[in-house]
Design a protein around this motif. Sequence first.
Motif, PDB file in Angstrom:
ATOM      1  N   ALA A 479       0.831  -1.208   0.000  1.00  0.00           N
ATOM      2  CA  ALA A 479       0.000   0.000   0.000  1.00  0.00           C
ATOM      3  C   ALA A 479       0.862   1.254   0.000  1.00  0.00           C
ATOM      4  CB  ALA A 479      -0.910  -0.013   1.222  1.00  0.00           C
ATOM      5  N   LEU A 480       2.009   1.182   0.657  1.00  0.00           N
ATOM      6  CA  LEU A 480       2.867   2.361   0.760  1.00  0.00           C
ATOM      7  C   LEU A 480       3.688   2.572  -0.516  1.00  0.00           C
ATOM      8  CD1 LEU A 480       4.221   2.037   4.419  1.00  0.00           C
ATOM      9  CD2 LEU A 480       2.362   3.478   3.609  1.00  0.00           C
ATOM     10  N   GLY A 481       3.586   1.638  -1.437  1.00  0.00           N
ATOM     11  CA  GLY A 481       4.337   1.763  -2.695  1.00  0.00           C
ATOM     12  C   GLY A 481       5.788   1.368  -2.528  1.00  0.00           C
ATOM     13  N   LEU A 482       6.034   0.427  -1.612  1.00  0.00           N
ATOM     14  CA  LEU A 482       7.425   0.098  -1.296  1.00  0.00           C
ATOM     15  C   LEU A 482       7.862  -1.273  -1.798  1.00  0.00           C
ATOM     16  CD1 LEU A 482       7.619   1.575   2.301  1.00  0.00           C
ATOM     17  CD2 LEU A 482       9.066   2.205   0.372  1.00  0.00           C
ATOM     18  N   ASN A 483       7.060  -1.859  -2.701  1.00  0.00           N
ATOM     19  CA  ASN A 483       7.383  -3.228  -3.100  1.00  0.00           C
ATOM     20  C   ASN A 483       8.770  -3.412  -3.692  1.00  0.00           C
ATOM     21  OD1 ASN A 483       5.435  -4.752  -2.112  1.00  0.00           O
ATOM     22  ND2 ASN A 483       4.116  -4.724  -3.930  1.00  0.00           N
ATOM     23  N   SER A 484       9.325  -2.345  -4.259  1.00  0.00           N
ATOM     24  CA  SER A 484      10.657  -2.509  -4.849  1.00  0.00           C
ATOM     25  C   SER A 484      11.756  -2.416  -3.783  1.00  0.00           C
ATOM     26  CB  SER A 484      10.886  -1.425  -5.894  1.00  0.00           C
ATOM     27  OG  SER A 484      10.825  -0.169  -5.252  1.00  0.00           O
ATOM     28  N   LYS A 485      11.387  -2.075  -2.563  1.00  0.00           N
ATOM     29  CA  LYS A 485      12.403  -1.928  -1.500  1.00  0.00           C
ATOM     30  C   LYS A 485      12.340  -3.134  -0.571  1.00  0.00           C
ATOM     31  CE  LYS A 485      13.896   2.375  -1.894  1.00  0.00           C
ATOM     32  NZ  LYS A 485      15.300   2.738  -1.915  1.00  0.00           N
ATOM     33  N   SER A 486      13.508  -3.638  -0.152  1.00  0.00           N
ATOM     34  CA  SER A 486      13.422  -4.733   0.806  1.00  0.00           C
ATOM     35  C   SER A 486      13.402  -4.168   2.222  1.00  0.00           C
ATOM     36  CB  SER A 486      14.559  -5.727   0.612  1.00  0.00           C
ATOM     37  OG  SER A 486      15.755  -5.016   0.572  1.00  0.00           O
ATOM     38  N   ALA A 487      12.728  -4.923   3.067  1.00  0.00           N
ATOM     39  CA  ALA A 487      12.623  -4.497   4.465  1.00  0.00           C
ATOM     40  C   ALA A 487      13.899  -4.920   5.168  1.00  0.00           C
ATOM     41  CB  ALA A 487      11.421  -5.166   5.099  1.00  0.00           C
ATOM     42  N   ASP A 488      14.813  -3.995   5.382  1.00  0.00           N
ATOM     43  CA  ASP A 488      16.050  -4.361   6.059  1.00  0.00           C
ATOM     44  C   ASP A 488      16.482  -3.248   7.005  1.00  0.00           C
ATOM     45  OD1 ASP A 488      17.216  -2.374   4.543  1.00  0.00           O
ATOM     46  OD2 ASP A 488      17.844  -3.757   2.960  1.00  0.00           O
ATOM     47  N   LEU A 489      17.669  -3.447   7.552  1.00  0.00           N
ATOM     48  CA  LEU A 489      18.171  -2.543   8.582  1.00  0.00           C
ATOM     49  C   LEU A 489      18.176  -1.085   8.119  1.00  0.00           C
ATOM     50  CD1 LEU A 489      19.364  -2.511  11.389  1.00  0.00           C
ATOM     51  CD2 LEU A 489      21.611  -2.941  10.400  1.00  0.00           C
ATOM     52  N   SER A 490      18.482  -0.879   6.825  1.00  0.00           N
ATOM     53  CA  SER A 490      18.596   0.501   6.341  1.00  0.00           C
ATOM     54  C   SER A 490      17.250   1.233   6.413  1.00  0.00           C
ATOM     55  CB  SER A 490      19.116   0.509   4.902  1.00  0.00           C
ATOM     56  OG  SER A 490      18.120  -0.027   4.058  1.00  0.00           O
ATOM     57  N   MET A 491      16.178   0.471   6.520  1.00  0.00           N
ATOM     58  CA  MET A 491      14.831   1.073   6.538  1.00  0.00           C
ATOM     59  C   MET A 491      14.341   1.325   7.964  1.00  0.00           C
ATOM     60  SD  MET A 491      13.943   1.400   3.461  1.00  0.00           S
ATOM     61  CE  MET A 491      12.329   1.218   2.775  1.00  0.00           C
ATOM     62  N   LEU A 492      15.100   0.832   8.943  1.00  0.00           N
ATOM     63  CA  LEU A 492      14.614   0.853  10.322  1.00  0.00           C
ATOM     64  C   LEU A 492      14.923   2.166  11.044  1.00  0.00           C
ATOM     65  CD1 LEU A 492      13.021  -1.439  11.591  1.00  0.00           C
ATOM     66  CD2 LEU A 492      15.096  -2.280  12.643  1.00  0.00           C
ATOM     67  N   LYS A 493      14.772   3.268  10.365  1.00  0.00           N
ATOM     68  CA  LYS A 493      14.997   4.575  10.994  1.00  0.00           C
ATOM     69  C   LYS A 493      14.079   5.592  10.327  1.00  0.00           C
ATOM     70  CE  LYS A 493      18.889   5.055   7.998  1.00  0.00           C
ATOM     71  NZ  LYS A 493      20.102   4.602   7.600  1.00  0.00           N
ATOM     72  N   TRP A 494      13.969   6.760  10.936  1.00  0.00           N
ATOM     73  CA  TRP A 494      13.014   7.751  10.425  1.00  0.00           C
ATOM     74  C   TRP A 494      13.426   8.266   9.044  1.00  0.00           C
ATOM     75  CZ3 TRP A 494       8.209   9.222  11.072  1.00  0.00           C
ATOM     76  CH2 TRP A 494       7.791  10.433  10.520  1.00  0.00           C
ATOM     77  N   GLN A 495      14.695   8.685   8.910  1.00  0.00           N
ATOM     78  CA  GLN A 495      15.120   9.251   7.617  1.00  0.00           C
ATOM     79  C   GLN A 495      15.824   8.195   6.773  1.00  0.00           C
ATOM     80  OE1 GLN A 495      16.316  13.208   7.795  1.00  0.00           O
ATOM     81  NE2 GLN A 495      17.086  13.308   5.715  1.00  0.00           N
ATOM     82  N   ILE A 496      15.320   7.963   5.583  1.00  0.00           N
ATOM     83  CA  ILE A 496      15.882   6.924   4.706  1.00  0.00           C
ATOM     84  C   ILE A 496      16.123   7.506   3.313  1.00  0.00           C
ATOM     85  CG2 ILE A 496      14.845   4.929   5.866  1.00  0.00           C
ATOM     86  CD1 ILE A 496      12.577   5.131   3.731  1.00  0.00           C
ATOM     87  N   GLU A 497      16.877   6.742   2.511  1.00  0.00           N
ATOM     88  CA  GLU A 497      17.077   7.137   1.103  1.00  0.00           C
ATOM     89  C   GLU A 497      15.821   6.738   0.345  1.00  0.00           C
ATOM     90  OE1 GLU A 497      20.130   7.948  -0.617  1.00  0.00           O
ATOM     91  OE2 GLU A 497      21.022   8.375   1.352  1.00  0.00           O
ATOM     92  N   ILE A 498      15.085   7.708  -0.124  1.00  0.00           N
ATOM     93  CA  ILE A 498      13.852   7.356  -0.829  1.00  0.00           C
ATOM     94  C   ILE A 498      13.481   8.436  -1.838  1.00  0.00           C
ATOM     95  CG2 ILE A 498      12.285   8.382   0.915  1.00  0.00           C
ATOM     96  CD1 ILE A 498      11.439   5.031  -0.373  1.00  0.00           C
ATOM     97  N   GLU A 499      12.906   7.992  -2.956  1.00  0.00           N
ATOM     98  CA  GLU A 499      12.389   8.965  -3.926  1.00  0.00           C
ATOM     99  C   GLU A 499      10.863   8.975  -3.859  1.00  0.00           C
ATOM    100  OE1 GLU A 499      14.426   7.577  -7.362  1.00  0.00           O
ATOM    101  OE2 GLU A 499      16.300   8.255  -6.453  1.00  0.00           O
ATOM    102  N   ASP A 500      10.224   9.670  -4.781  1.00  0.00           N
ATOM    103  CA  ASP A 500       8.755   9.697  -4.772  1.00  0.00           C
ATOM    104  C   ASP A 500       8.208   8.270  -4.891  1.00  0.00           C
ATOM    105  OD1 ASP A 500       9.348  12.294  -4.937  1.00  0.00           O
ATOM    106  OD2 ASP A 500       8.185  12.727  -6.749  1.00  0.00           O
ATOM    107  N   VAL A 501       7.101   8.013  -4.214  1.00  0.00           N
ATOM    108  CA  VAL A 501       6.471   6.685  -4.361  1.00  0.00           C
ATOM    109  C   VAL A 501       4.994   6.855  -4.708  1.00  0.00           C
ATOM    110  CG1 VAL A 501       7.975   5.395  -2.781  1.00  0.00           C
ATOM    111  CG2 VAL A 501       5.957   6.552  -1.882  1.00  0.00           C
TER     112      VAL A 501
END
Length: 635
Positions: A479-501
Amino acid sequence: MINSQQILEKDSLKGFYITTPIYYVNDIPHIGHAYTTVAADILARYKRLKGRKVFFLTGTDEHGQKVEQAAKKHGRHPKEHADLMVNNFKNLWKRLNISNDAFIRTTDEEHKRIVQEIIQLLYDKGEIVKRKYCGMYCTPCERFWTEKDLIDGKCPDCGREVECIEEENYFFLMSKYQNSLIEHIENNPLYILPETRKNEVLGFLKTRPLGDLCISRPKHRLEWGIPLPFDTNYTTYVWFDALVNYYSALKYLSPKDTNWWPPDHHLIGKDILTTHAVYWSTMLMALELPLPQNIFAHGWWTVKGAKMSKSFGNVVNPEEVVQKYGVDVFRYFLFREVSFGLDGDFSEEALLRRLNNDLANDLGNLVNRFLVMCDKYTAGIIKPIWRDDNFTLKIKELIDEIDNESLWDEFKLNLILEKIWEIISHTNNYIAKKEPWKLAKENPVEVPYVLFNVWNAIRLISLFIYPFMPETFSKIWTALGLNSKSADLSMLKWQIEIEDVNTEKIEQLFPRVEIPTKIKENKEEKVDELIGIEDFMKIKLKVGKVIEAERIKGSKKLIKIKVDVGELRQIVAGIGEQYSPEELVGRKIVVLYNLKPAKLMGVESQGMLLAATDENGKISVLTLDREVNTGAGIK
Ligand code: MSP
């Protein structure tokens, strides 16, 4: 054999190793078995998310008299019987999304060989000897008990008759490790958790001499077992065979590129604490292997306060619950409803309340509202806008609190869920306060920022609920449009590397379920009778300080306490299943002072202590929130 020196040298490469008990293959898996296995799964998933290499082991315990007898009844060979029964567990674990890395069966050839190697090694070291023995044996539980263990001459576990059996057997010289074990437990505060269980084990080890452990059965009595390598007239006793699984599995089922020993957690129910904390620990000491980091013994599930048993017909079948309400609802309920170390009472009504309140109202609504707003105000597009405000600061604080490994390592699972729900409620409140529907008219440039914050909070909520509810995580991630991203340590914080989704509409996560009247009606409607103040004035309550506390022999529930209420009173309280005597001493409590004395199990009680009991049977002793003198009156 593993060499302890090698283990220590390779310690920096150590993987995370977690185990469940291996379940008796004969049992039909119920909510109790599911409880331990899902808990281990939660931790395994969290550690993988944190980037650790994980080896998560479960399996089945397949030797012993019960399997032999059941197979005979069906006209099968015991192995053939086990081959069929093991699927009950394997299928349930699939259904519950258990991510175990291996499944061990004690009938595996490799396991049997390793058990024999270990027994031979201990025999050669003089740690195992042959002796005459008369033991109190409980056939259904396949356990010998000492006289002291018995309650009214019967098995303390199942309450059935025991028989005295005299024969020659092999013994592991466990007694000589008594002091080293006490020392180990005292020096490693996290070795046995929760604390009350640790105190139980220490209490037992410090007050009674530890016996030696009978590890064999003559073959004519127990054919369905592993033969002793040095005397094939004997087979090993179930526990020696079973406990070794934690070690043998690493030899043939684990990836070889990682060092897994010692286990990080042996997760067990409170019923098998002694076998793990005492038998297994001393076996490892004799083998000169490092001991596990932690043995965690959780509480038991009951139904309407009673133990689940086939004969009462009250066994909760996880398949049925999952079929009706979904796997994640079941997984969530188990860990939200009850603090993991304590006992809990299962009821469909409690589960439905959790489903409707926490999952449908709080979480489901949040995701749904967000998706609708996002669709309406930003055409489903979320642009990252990194800016701090009170909301983001609060969420960052909560993330740090939740992502604290010691909470997870100490299995404070319901506390973790409470904190995740704090994020959910903060985010719901944020939406209510910001009123994006008004902003859209009055200050539209702010809307993408508010929606981005909500998106980001939901992203973190989904990551933290992933270990508990993996299917719900996947739906939210999509739903969040994150299917291309894997759920890993790099995602476990408030600010992440991300573009428009681009967000995606999904079906409602948790549709509400009306609580059927049948379930509601089962609850007795009690009308409270009103009393006048004159009735209340008859009651004398006083502040008392607990001076001494000890368990009453032969009772799991009763604790005898000496309490100073201006004078010394002796009170017997039925709180022993949830409080240890040690944790009561020194507390200031509320005492009903003018209660007629009564005898409980032959011990006089001169008053009563006040405690709250909730619908799950959880007890909380009333204490005072500031310092007052003992003997003070309460009105
Ligand atoms: N085979 C042994 C364990 C050997 S481990 C080296 C055994 N098996 S069992 O099938 O009886 O499963 C025991 C485990 O099931 C308990 O430790 C506990 O984890 C779980 N539970 C069984 N009934 C339970 C409840 N009613 N409630 C919670 N968990 C309980 O013992």
